[in-house]
Structure formats: structure tokens, C-alpha cells
Design a protein around this motif. Structure first.
Motif, PDB file in Angstrom:
ATOM      1  N   THR A   1       0.831  -1.209   0.000  1.00  0.00           N
ATOM      2  CA  THR A   1       0.000   0.000   0.000  1.00  0.00           C
ATOM      3  C   THR A   1       0.861   1.252   0.000  1.00  0.00           C
ATOM      4  O   THR A   1       0.593   2.219  -0.722  1.00  0.00           O
TER       5      THR A   1
ATOM      6  N   ARG B   1       3.964   1.538  -1.119  1.00  0.00           N
ATOM      7  CA  ARG B   1       4.624   1.678  -2.422  1.00  0.00           C
ATOM      8  C   ARG B   1       3.667   2.223  -3.464  1.00  0.00           C
ATOM      9  O   ARG B   1       4.037   3.080  -4.276  1.00  0.00           O
ATOM     10  N   SER B   2       2.446   1.754  -3.444  1.00  0.00           N
ATOM     11  CA  SER B   2       1.461   2.253  -4.409  1.00  0.00           C
ATOM     12  C   SER B   2       1.190   3.731  -4.196  1.00  0.00           C
ATOM     13  O   SER B   2       1.105   4.505  -5.164  1.00  0.00           O
ATOM     14  N   ARG B   3       1.067   4.138  -2.934  1.00  0.00           N
ATOM     15  CA  ARG B   3       0.842   5.550  -2.659  1.00  0.00           C
ATOM     16  C   ARG B   3       2.040   6.390  -3.082  1.00  0.00           C
ATOM     17  O   ARG B   3       1.881   7.501  -3.610  1.00  0.00           O
TER      18      ARG B   3
ATOM     19  N   GLU C   1       1.964   6.856  -6.841  1.00  0.00           N
ATOM     20  CA  GLU C   1       0.906   7.801  -7.208  1.00  0.00           C
ATOM     21  C   GLU C   1       1.307   9.238  -6.884  1.00  0.00           C
ATOM     22  O   GLU C   1       1.040  10.163  -7.666  1.00  0.00           O
TER      23      GLU C   1
ATOM     24  N   ALA D   1       1.317   5.943 -13.044  1.00  0.00           N
ATOM     25  CA  ALA D   1       2.375   5.720 -12.063  1.00  0.00           C
ATOM     26  C   ALA D   1       3.599   5.118 -12.745  1.00  0.00           C
ATOM     27  O   ALA D   1       3.471   4.218 -13.580  1.00  0.00           O
TER      28      ALA D   1
ATOM     29  N   LEU E   1       5.957   2.636 -13.084  1.00  0.00           N
ATOM     30  CA  LEU E   1       6.200   1.307 -12.541  1.00  0.00           C
ATOM     31  C   LEU E   1       7.663   0.903 -12.656  1.00  0.00           C
ATOM     32  O   LEU E   1       8.146   0.088 -11.890  1.00  0.00           O
TER      33      LEU E   1
ATOM     34  N   ASP F   1       7.983  -1.320  -9.569  1.00  0.00           N
ATOM     35  CA  ASP F   1       6.895  -1.353  -8.591  1.00  0.00           C
ATOM     36  C   ASP F   1       7.392  -0.964  -7.199  1.00  0.00           C
ATOM     37  O   ASP F   1       6.955  -1.514  -6.189  1.00  0.00           O
TER      38      ASP F   1
END
Length: 697
Positions: A382, A384-386, A389, A400, A402, A426
Motif C-alpha cells: 500500500t 509503495r502504491s501511494r 501515485e 504511475a 512502474l 513497482d
């Protein structure tokens, strides 16, 4: 951004005395609290030319809109007031310790008629004996469960105690012998208080006398043939020894001390504390902090001492505090600790013996805590995704990124110039995709030109592979470790192989290229992409000093919040590229000077040896030089030149070195795999010696 001159106090307003000062922003929020022996001298440092300030200090003074101060009598009072204000205002530019949870203590309420053993957190109360802190409450309960067999002290709450007294029936612990049941008057208040006092003595480390007394009683019971009582005493001794095994003796002479260690990098610091009581480690705790201000190790230690002892008094402050670096100045801090304890406190750096060895253990724990903190933060999906973004939003990307590639240049005064390329996919490092570059030619003295060269080499290879069908014909990647590139130049050595046996390629482009540097490096990278006709890859730079994100053709940087996960990811990518580049550069430099024939030349020191290598570039070229050419080197006379020429003529040229990781023949000039100026970079697997060395700064 405020101009510090707009709120600078007039000359003569600031007193030349000890005090505490506060910087406030335009909304009157306190953003920084500091103390000073001389307010006038300290505050004058903040209002000098901004170019001379540390980047974080510069950010603070330009964020502030006013400054105020309070005069105190001594530096000790300044230390106390600084601690109080930091607690009260929580300034954003002061050191903040994260994960400062409320650690559990083993507490004995000696201020009650019937003392109670329990787990307690939070503020300490007067008349209560505390032991710890412990990392987990279950560790306390495990120890207490062993000791209650020998010291059946009350552990129940006030409600349970009153209910048992009302009904005349003890709780379960009273029936099984783990409580002396003062609630039903099986033991008098005075005897129960003495039992609790013995429990405290044992926990405080005075174990030998009590064990010897029990052993003597056991022997007497056996002689009197009271075997049941002897068996109970034997079991009691076993329980006590088992409890003692949980904390082995680490310091002799029943030492009471706290050991504080600090592990830090450019962005964060981890603090670890071991509490030693009676020569045994009784507790451990730790914090992690963002380094949002310019701060030394000594200052980190001072903040840790404030955090640790700011609310403590008496025996909670030990006689001895061992630290890795002393605060500057140390006298006020030592006096403050002495006042907190009520008697003398020794604050020092251990130099030898058991204490130094234990400090090394605490230091390893601090380093592990820092690594674990970074690993947890990086491995969370979570988070890393934020982060991705946030990077996309800040840079205006359509999606994003990647795949992120980061480039860094490393050299030593223009020599052994290398570059690194690291890959994050990622949000995680993809070490099998890392590449190393040697920079040759004119670019060695110029980081900007070196960056342009590296980006050009990497993406020229990308374009060349993009034009292919994806099939690699036999012979293209030959035994000589080269391949014909799109520009007719030779490429680097053999590429790594995928599981199916096909070479990994540069044909997979990143969505974002990050360069280690500011506006000039970003412009050079963008110019290289423009010259190659690549317009679908974003470029940005992260400057080390202010942690600002620069974009091509933009006059102002993008400033991400210090708490931004996107900024944290960019910092990790940049730091990894820097680590990888400097590791390669150091390895090249070490190979260049290792086992040189010049080592055997009498009277030739390290300085002149390096001057010869720098002038000629390699031992091979020096060997073929004339005596007159050797004399041209600064510091080399004719006699020394003749000695060097004779020594090199007699020395047998060394066989070419072989890279044990790749099997490649190494160039005798600099010890690196042979490449040309247009080679795209040497692939490095995650298992190379460079990677096994671990992270460097």
C-alpha cells in the motif's frame, strides 16, 4: 518563502546570555526550538548569507516569519526549558522520535498497605518500584510467574482483593500457592510488605545472598529429614535460577548503567537503549527519527537523553550513561542528569573492556533497527502504491512510473570516473537490471557531460534493440563478449541470461529517469533523450542538499513534503544509485593500486606513485616511457626516474586479471572490463561481490 532579513532582530536587541529561542511561521506556529549558551552568537548564525547555511537550516529560516527568545540563568535551565517547549509545541524542524511507544515496566506498589506486583505503563508514580522497561508485557508476566512461587506477592486488582476479603475466600493463586493471600489474613501486612521488599531486592540484582540462604535452608531441611520442605526449597531455587537465566550477567560488580547507541544515514537515525541493572540487561527500547534539521551524532545523543530522562527522577536515572558521542558542550547535560538523579552521573564514551563490547552489541541492534525500519517501509504494498501515485501527481505523469531508472556519477578528483544505473520496479529494487558504466574521454572532469554520455549510451542501446525482432542470432553475442550496436560501436561484455537462456535486453524502457543532481544534470539527461528522438520517457533530478525535485526546462523545483512517501521512494532510488556507483568506483581505484610494480621501487612513496599513475594512466604506459618523460612528472627527479625505469624493466608484466564473478579479462589500465566510450554499461547480477558488501554511504 520568507526573507530572513524581514524579521531579523535589530543589532543590540539579542542578549549575550544563555537562553532558549523559538522560530514561528506566518501562522504563529512554533516550527523550531533551540537553546544556546549565547543567544546573540547562536541567532546571528541563522541570519547570515543563505548560501552559507546548511540546506535544512536554510529551509527552516525561510519558512519562519519571526523569532523570539527567553533568557535563563544557566545552560542547565536552558536544557530543561528546551525539552519542555519541544514537548509542548512539537516543532516540525526539531528531531522527532517515532515509535516511541509506552514501554511496559514491572512495578511493585510499595506505597500500599499490601504491595501489588503488576505491569504498568505511562508516567511513574511516587512510592512505586519500577523494573525495566521490557519490550513486551508477556516477558514481564513470564518472569513474574516464575518468581511468584518463591515470592507469593499479591498480583490481583483492588476490586478482586476487596471481593476476596468480603467473602473470606482467596482467588485461585491463593489456593495454588502463588499468592500469600493477605486478603484473607493468611499473612500479616508487615510480613507481606517484607515479602514484596525481598521480591524487589531480587529484581534489583541482589540475587546471590538470597540464593545462598535458600540453599542453606534446603541443606538444613534435608539433615532434619524434612524432605518435603527440602524439595520445595529445591524447586524454589530452580525457579529463581530459571528466572535469572533470562538476563545473563553482562557487566561485573553489579553495575547500573544505560547504554545508548545511534545508527544513522543522511535521512534518518535509529536510537537503541539497553538498561543494565545489577550487571544484567533488564530492558531495551528504541526510536527512529527523521533528520529534519542539521544535527550531529552528539546532538542526537542529547535529544535521546532528553527523551529518556525528561520525566525521570531518582534511581530511574542510573549512575552511569554510556554513549557513542558526547553532546557539545557536555557539562550542562551531565549537570542536568545529576540533578534528575539527585547524585553524580557519569556520562562518557566506553573505551575498552566489557562496556565497550556491550556498546558494540547495542550499536549492532541500532543498525539492525534502522535497516528493519527501512525494509518495512519499503516492503509495504500500500505504501509503495501511494508513493508511485504521489510521484505521478507531482511530476504530472499520465500513470504511475512502474519502472524507474536512476543514474549517478562517481569519481575521485576526476580519476576513475564511473556511473551507475539502478532499476526499481513497482517500488522495489531490481538488482538483476543494474548496470555499471566507465566514463572515458573528455567527460571525466564534468558530471554534466558524463551524465549526457551515460544517458546517450543507455538509450542508444535501447533504440538499437527496439529495431530488432527480438531474436538474437548466434554470433551476435559472441565469445569475445561484444555485440555490434546500432551506431557501429562495440558494446559491453556478455549480458545476463534469462531462465530460458536468452540474454536480457535494454529494450524495456523506464517510465521515469531519475538523475542524481539538480537542474544542470536534468538538462543534460533531457538533451540526450532529445538528440535520440525519445519523447515518451519522463526525466527528473533529485538534488541531495535540499531534496528538491527538478524537471527539465523548469526554473523552479517541485518541493514534496518531508512526510511524502513519494519523496521517500525517490530518496531510496537516489541513495541506491549513489551506493552502487561509489562501490564500483572504490573497487576500480583499489584494483588500480593493488600489487603494482611501483610498490617495490625504493624511496618511492604513495604520493609520487599516484602522481606517476595519474600522469601516464597505467603502469603499462609508464613502463614504455623514457627517463626524460618520467622526469616531467611533478616531484620526480632524474635519479628517481632512473630507479623507476630500472625497476619496471626488471619486473615481469603481470598476467591479465580475471573477474571471478563474470569470467571477463580485466583491462590492465584500470582493472575494469574493457569497454569503449559508447558501451552501454556492464550488467551486474545481485550476487556480485559489490552487492554482497552491503549498503555504503
Amino acid at each position: 518563502m520568507a526573507d530572513p532579513s524581514s524579521y531579523r532582530p535589530r543589532p543590540g536587541e539579542i542578549p549575550d546570555s544563555p537562553g532558549v529561542y523559538r522560530f514561528r511561521d506566518e501562522h504563529r506556529r512554533v516550527i523550531y526550538v533551540g537553546k544556546a549558551k549565547s543567544l546573540r552568537q547562536r541567532l546571528a548564525n541563522y541570519f547570515q548569507d543563505l548560501a552559507n547555511l546548511h540546506p535544512r537550516t536554510r529551509t527552516m529560516v525561510t519558512t519562519a516569519a519571526s523569532v523570539e527568545w527567553t533568557v535563563v540563568s544557566t545552560e542547565v535551565e536552558a536544557l530543561q526549558l528546551e525539552y519542555s517547549w519541544i514537548k509542548e509545541y512539537d516543532p516540525r524542524f526539531n528531531v522527532k522520535y517515532r515509535d516511541d511507544k509506552s514501554y511496559p515496566y514491572l512495578a511493585v506498589t510499595m506505597n500500599e498497605e499490601f504491595p501489588r506486583v503488576q505491569v504498568m505503563r505511562g508516567h511513574k508514580k511516587k512510592g512505586v518500584r519500577y523494573f525495566g522497561p521490557y519490550g513486551h508485557a508477556w516477558a514481564i508476566r513470564d518472569t513474574v510467574d516464575l518468581l511468584l512461587r518463591v515470592f507469593p506477592v499479591r498480583t490481583c486488582s483492588a476490586g478482586v482483593f476487596k471481593n476476596a476479603a468480603r467473602t473470606g475466600r482467596p482467588c485461585l493463586l491463593g489456593y495454588i500457592g502463588k499468592c500469600s493471600a493477605p486478603c484473607v489474613e493468611r499473612i500479616s501486612p508487615d510480613d507481606h510488605w517484607d515479602l514484596a521488599d525481598e521480591f524487589c531486592d531480587f529484581m534489583a540484582g541482589r540475587t546471590g545472598t538470597y540464593l545462598r540462604r535458600l540453599e542453606r535452608q534446603m541443606a538444613e531441611a534435608a539433615e532434619e529429614m524434612e524432605y518435603e520442605r527440602a524439595a520445595r526449597l529445591r524447586d524454589d531455587i530452580g525457579a529463581l535460577r530459571k528466572a535469572m537465566e533470562k538476563s545473563a550477567v553482562v557487566l561485573a560488580d553489579a553495575t547500573d548503567a544505560d547504554l545508548i547507541a545511534v545508527a544513522e544515514d543522511e535521512l534518518e537515525a535509529a536510537v537503541q537503549i539497553f538498561h543494565v541493572r545489577g550487571g544484567r540487561v533488564r530492558g531495551q527500547r528504541g526510536w527512529v527519527t527523521d533528520k529534519v534539521e542539521e544535527i550531529t551524532t552528539g546532538a542526537l545523543v542529547e535529544h535521546a537523553l532528553q527523551q529518556l530522562y525528561g520525566e525521570e527522577t531518582g534511581d530511574a536515572v542510573p549512575k552511569e550513561v554510556l554513549v557513542p558521542a558526547l553532546p557539545d558542550p557536555v557539562e550542562p547535560v551531565q549537570q542536568w542528569l545529576t540533578e534528575r538523579r539527585g547524585s553524580g552521573v557519569s556520562l562518557r564514551i566506553p573505551q575498552r573492556g566489557d562496556k565497550k563490547a556491550l556498546m558494540e552489541t547495542v550499536q549492532r541492534n541500532a543498525q539492525q533497527a534502522l535497516v528493519l525500519h527501512k525494509t518495512k517501509r519499503a516492503s509495504d504494498l500500500t505504501t509503495r502504491s501511494r508513493a508511485l501515485e504521489e510521484i505521478a501527481d507531482a511530476l504530472g505523469l499520465d500513470s504511475a512510473p512502474l519502472r524507474i531508472e536512476c543514474y549517478d556519477i562517481s569519481h575521485l578528483q576526476g580519476d576513475d570516473v564511473v556511473a551507475s544505473m539502478v532499476v526499481f520496479e513497482d517500488g522495489l529494487a531490481r538488482k538483476s537490471e543494474y548496470r555499471r558504466f566507465q566514463i572515458k574521454g573528455f567527460a571525466g572532469q564534468d558530471d554534466v557531460r558524463s551524465m549526457h554520455e551515460v544517458i546517450t549510451r543507455r538509450f542508444r542501446r535501447y533504440l538499437a534493440e527496439k529495431e530488432k525482432t527480438g531474436e538474437w542470432a548466434d554470433g551476435e553475442d559472441g565469445a569475445d563478449g561484444t555485440e555490434a550496436g546500432g551506431d557501429g560501436q562495440l558494446m559491453d561484455g556478455p549480458a545476463l541470461k534469462d531462465d530460458d537462456g536468452r540474454p536480457k535486453r535494454f529494450a524495456y524502457p523506464p517510465q521515469l529517469v531519475v538523475v542524481d543532481g539538480g537542474q544542470p544534470q536534468v538538462a543534460a539527461a533531457q538533451r540526450a533523450l532529445d538528440e535520440l528522438g525519445i519523447d515518451d520517457i519522463a526525466v527528473c533530478g533529485l538534488a541531495k542538499r535540499l531534496e528538491e525535485v527538478w524537471l527539465p526546462r523548469e526554473d523552479d523545483p517541485v518541493v514534496l513534503p518531508r512526510t511524502s512517501e513519494g519523496l521517500y521512494l525517490l530518496q531510496r532510488v537516489r541513495d541506491e544509485a549513489h551506493r552502487f556507483a561509489i562501490t564500483y568506483q572504490r573497487a576500480k581505484r583499489a584494483k588500480r593500486f593493488r600489487s603494482s610494480p611501483l610498490d617495490d621501487v625504493p624511496g618511492l612513496g604513495e604520493t609520487r606513485k599516484q602522481a606517476l599513475i595519474k600522469h601516464f594512466g597505467s603502469v603499462k604506459r609508464l613502463r614504455s616511457a623514457t627517463i626524460d618523460q618520467i622526469c616531467e612528472v611533478p616531484g620526480i627527479g632524474r635519479k628517481t626516474a632512473e630507479t623507476v625505469a630500472v625497476a619496471l624493466a626488471q619486473a615481469t608484466p603481470a598476467a591479465p586479471a580475471v573477474n571471478t564473478a563474470t569470467g571477463e579479462i580485466m583491462d590492465d589500465e584500470d582493472g575494469a572490463p574493457e569497454t569503449t566510450a559508447d558501451a552501454p554499461g556492464e550488467p551486474v547480477s545481485a550476487g556480485t561481490p559489490d552487492e554482497r558488501r552491503g549498503q555504503e554511504r
